[in-house]
Design a protein around this motif. Structure first.
Motif, mmCIF file in Angstrom:
data_model
loop_
_atom_site.group_PDB
_atom_site.id
_atom_site.type_symbol
_atom_site.label_atom_id
_atom_site.label_comp_id
_atom_site.label_asym_id
_atom_site.label_seq_id
_atom_site.Cartn_x
_atom_site.Cartn_y
_atom_site.Cartn_z
ATOM 1 N N ARG A 54 98.341 -38.250 -44.715
ATOM 2 C CA ARG A 54 99.272 -38.968 -45.587
ATOM 3 C C ARG A 54 98.695 -40.338 -45.951
ATOM 4 N N GLY A 104 87.520 -34.834 -51.762
ATOM 5 C CA GLY A 104 87.683 -34.119 -50.497
ATOM 6 C C GLY A 104 87.729 -35.031 -49.290
ATOM 7 N N TRP A 105 87.726 -36.336 -49.514
ATOM 8 C CA TRP A 105 87.777 -37.292 -48.399
ATOM 9 C C TRP A 105 89.199 -37.484 -47.876
ATOM 10 N N LEU A 106 90.172 -37.240 -48.736
ATOM 11 C CA LEU A 106 91.572 -37.382 -48.345
ATOM 12 C C LEU A 106 92.214 -35.997 -48.382
ATOM 13 N N PRO A 107 92.150 -35.281 -47.266
ATOM 14 C CA PRO A 107 92.690 -33.910 -47.255
ATOM 15 C C PRO A 107 94.217 -33.915 -47.320
ATOM 16 N N ASP A 108 94.786 -32.774 -47.652
ATOM 17 C CA ASP A 108 96.226 -32.663 -47.845
ATOM 18 C C ASP A 108 97.016 -33.028 -46.587
ATOM 19 N N GLU A 109 96.422 -32.774 -45.423
ATOM 20 C CA GLU A 109 97.183 -33.025 -44.187
ATOM 21 C C GLU A 109 97.210 -34.499 -43.791
ATOM 22 N N PHE A 140 93.984 -42.826 -54.316
ATOM 23 C CA PHE A 140 94.348 -41.637 -53.546
ATOM 24 C C PHE A 140 93.924 -40.367 -54.285
ATOM 25 N N ALA A 141 94.134 -40.347 -55.606
ATOM 26 C CA ALA A 141 93.777 -39.156 -56.390
ATOM 27 C C ALA A 141 92.261 -38.940 -56.395
ATOM 28 N N ARG A 160 91.169 -37.671 -52.980
ATOM 29 C CA ARG A 160 91.509 -36.252 -52.808
ATOM 30 C C ARG A 160 90.550 -35.373 -53.621
ATOM 31 N N ARG A 168 87.527 -43.466 -47.033
ATOM 32 C CA ARG A 168 86.654 -42.467 -46.415
ATOM 33 C C ARG A 168 86.380 -42.823 -44.953
#
Length: 572
Positions: free
Chosen positions: A361, A354-359, A347-348, A351, A320
């Motif tokens: 890597r 919402g801390w690891l957005p799709d954009e 990572f899952a 995500r 985060r």
């Protein structure tokens, strides 16, 4: 200069669009090296069924519509053989020689966070830390060279319940004696002595448990003692980093302690949003897709039933922070392969929160084990882990001994021995895929033949000796480049692939591909040198052209090895 494979791929794609329609312009042309030409396009075979035509007929249609700086020939069932012209290769090699970046692209800048090395502060560094350190350092060098903003993160294990007993042991020993032992890299004996007292001495056990409470509360005196312990440990780590020649500094340290004040907030936020739930008294995230042996959802525990926190909590706080505060576009974790499931769940879970957005890597560069000659984990004959610093010093000593018969003074021999020893160890690690195991073998590592660091270092020294013998400076202009002999064209073709390989290493986190490229380049130069006299060329035009190719080879080898973190001595 332009990458030959890219030129040919674009040429085939234009031909596909012209022959079969614009919808085929983005088709992968399947460009591959060929023994019958420079490259071959294999797309005709894969496309034939869709088009309802014979592969050779499709290949002929491509050949009829293609426009490349070279020749095209159909062979076999439908291979399109592509041979670039000597003039085009010579012109591109001349452009590469004039390019400060040697054809390596500058990519659209991104913020890349690389988590690597990460030794445990309560123990000494051993050979198991070699790979995470060496691979990580090569990756940050490549990312920086490609134009990205690189943030190094050395995620030290510097916090937690063991520090209660470690601090109390420091008090029992006396600060000076404890510092001396830790600075000497004797972290394991220090830890073992503290643990033995913790297990056998009730009074020490009680003191250690009480010290954990004051540490977690950041009591000033406890924090003073913690800093004494950590500073001594870090000074030892820095000896290893200096010996290895890696780019980590104290400014890159971001240990577990840094995130201590964030852990409760992480848990509270995830629980309040319903992302984390109580399970058997512990607070857990259940990211979808992870199940145990009996098909039950697998928990990612972020708070234990006793209220304590673990690695999952710290790692969630870390990811985060790296995204929200460091503004990471890409996070690369250079960590052992055994942590694969943990990082997948991390990572899952991030995500899900919402801390690891799709954009953004998030990638795990899995690090395989270092083995001994017996195929087992690399240890001493007594079965103990080998200190990394002692291993590096032995590599340096062995490398210097190889040079003992050369006409070098002691200082020069030591300097070259250091460069060759560290180059041998690092290259042996980097030249195999990072997720593979490899056998630590000094004799193989230090060999001057084969795919080794010393072989590549020797290749650069040999090229420099050509210029010394001829009284030329490799940095001065030479040329123009003229391609006549097959060995010249093979060398030029290999040189022109440098930029694409570096970009691929950066994209795929694959330094072994750069090693393979450099070995092939050195081999191509050896063939060139054996077949194309440089200083004794038949004409001045040939000599200047071959000097230019030699100078370009030298620059690419030196730059490539530097991206791997390998120093190149002037002589060997």
């Amino acid at each position: 200069m332009t990458d030959p494979q890219l030129v040919l791929a674009e040429g085939v794609q234009r031909a596909l669009a012209a022959a079969f329609g614009p919808e085929y312009a983005a088709e992968d042309p399947l460009i591959r090296p060929s023994q019958f030409a420079d490259y071959q396009a294999n797309v005709a075979m894969s496309l034939a069924r869709r088009l309802g035509r014979a592969p050779r007929e499709v290949a002929q249609a491509i050949a009829d519509n293609i426009d490349i700086p070279g020749t095209v020939e159909i062979s076999g069932p439908g291979f399109v053989n592509l041979t670039l012209s000597d003039g085009w290769l010579a012109a591109q090699a001349a452009e590469q020689l004039a390019d400060d970046r040697l054809g390596v692209p500058v990519e659209t800048p991104a913020t890349v966070v690389v988590d690597y090395s990460a030794p445990n502060a309560a123990k000494e560094m051993h050979v198991g830390h070699l790979r995470t350190t060496v691979v990580g350092d090569a990756l940050v060098r490549v990312q920086a060279h490609l134009g990205h903003r690189v943030i190094r993160q050395n995620h030290l294990g510097d916090w937690g319940t063991p520090f209660g007993m470690l601090i109390e042991h420091l008090l029992d020993m006396g600060e000076a004696a404890a510092v001396a032992q830790l600075e000497a890299g004797e972290g394991n004996p220090y830890y073992q002595a503290a643990r033995a007292k913790f297990d056998s001495d009730p009074a020490f056990n009680e003191r250690a448990r009480a010290r954990v409470v004051t540490l977690q509360a950041e009591d000033p005196e406890t924090m003073r003692l913690w800093h004494i312990f950590m500073n001594a440990t870090i000074r030892y780590f820095n000896k290893v980093y200096t010996e290895l020649g890696v780019t980590l500094t104290d400014d890159d340290i971001a240990g577990e302690s840094m995130y201590n004040h964030m852990l409760a907030q992480v848990c509270d936020e995830l629980e309040s949003r319903g992302i984390a739930v109580i399970s058997d008294g512990a607070l857990c995230v259940f990211p979808p897709g992870f199940t145990g042996r009996e098909g039950q959802p697998l928990p990612f525990m972020i708070r234990k039933s006793d209220g304590g926190y673990g690695y999952a909590t710290t790692d969630l706080a870390t990811i985060r922070y790296r995204i929200q505060d460091l503004k990471a576009d890409r996070i690369i974790y250079v960590i052992g392969v055994t942590q694969s499931l943990h990082l997948q769940m991390l990572f899952a879970s991030a995500r899900l929160a919402g801390w690891l957005p799709d954009e953004v890597r998030a990638e795990h560069v899995q690090i395989g084990s270092v083995l001994g000659s017996d195929g087992k984990m690399f240890k001493t004959r007594a079965g103990k882990s080998i200190k990394l610093l002692e291993l590096l010093e032995e590599a340096e000593t062995r490398a210097a001994a190889v040079l003992v018969d050369r006409d070098y003074d002691e200082a020069t021999r030591a300097e070259i021995g250091h460069a060759v020893g560290m180059g041998a160890v690092k290259y042996a690690d980097l030249s195999v895929s990072h997720d593979s195991e490899y056998v630590f073998d000094f004799d193989r590592m230090l060999a001057l033949t084969g795919n080794t660091g010393p072989y590549l270092q020797y290749a650069t020294a040999r090229i420099r000796s050509i210029f010394r013998r001829g009284g030329f400076d490799p940095a001065e202009p030479h040329g123009p480049i003229v391609i006549g002999h097959p060995a010249e064209r093979a060398l030029a073709l290999q040189l022109l692939g440098f930029g694409a390989v570096v970009a691929e290493v950066g994209e795929a986190n694959a330094p072994h591909k750069l090693c393979a490229y450099l070995f092939d380049l050195a081999s191509a130069f050896t063939t060139f040198y054996e077949n194309c006299p440089v200083l004794k060329a038949d004409s001045e035009e040939d000599r200047q052209s071959r000097l230019a190719l030699a100078a370009l080879t030298l620059r690419v080898l030196v730059q490539g090895l530097d991206l791997l973190g390998i120093e190149v001595p002037e002589r060997m």
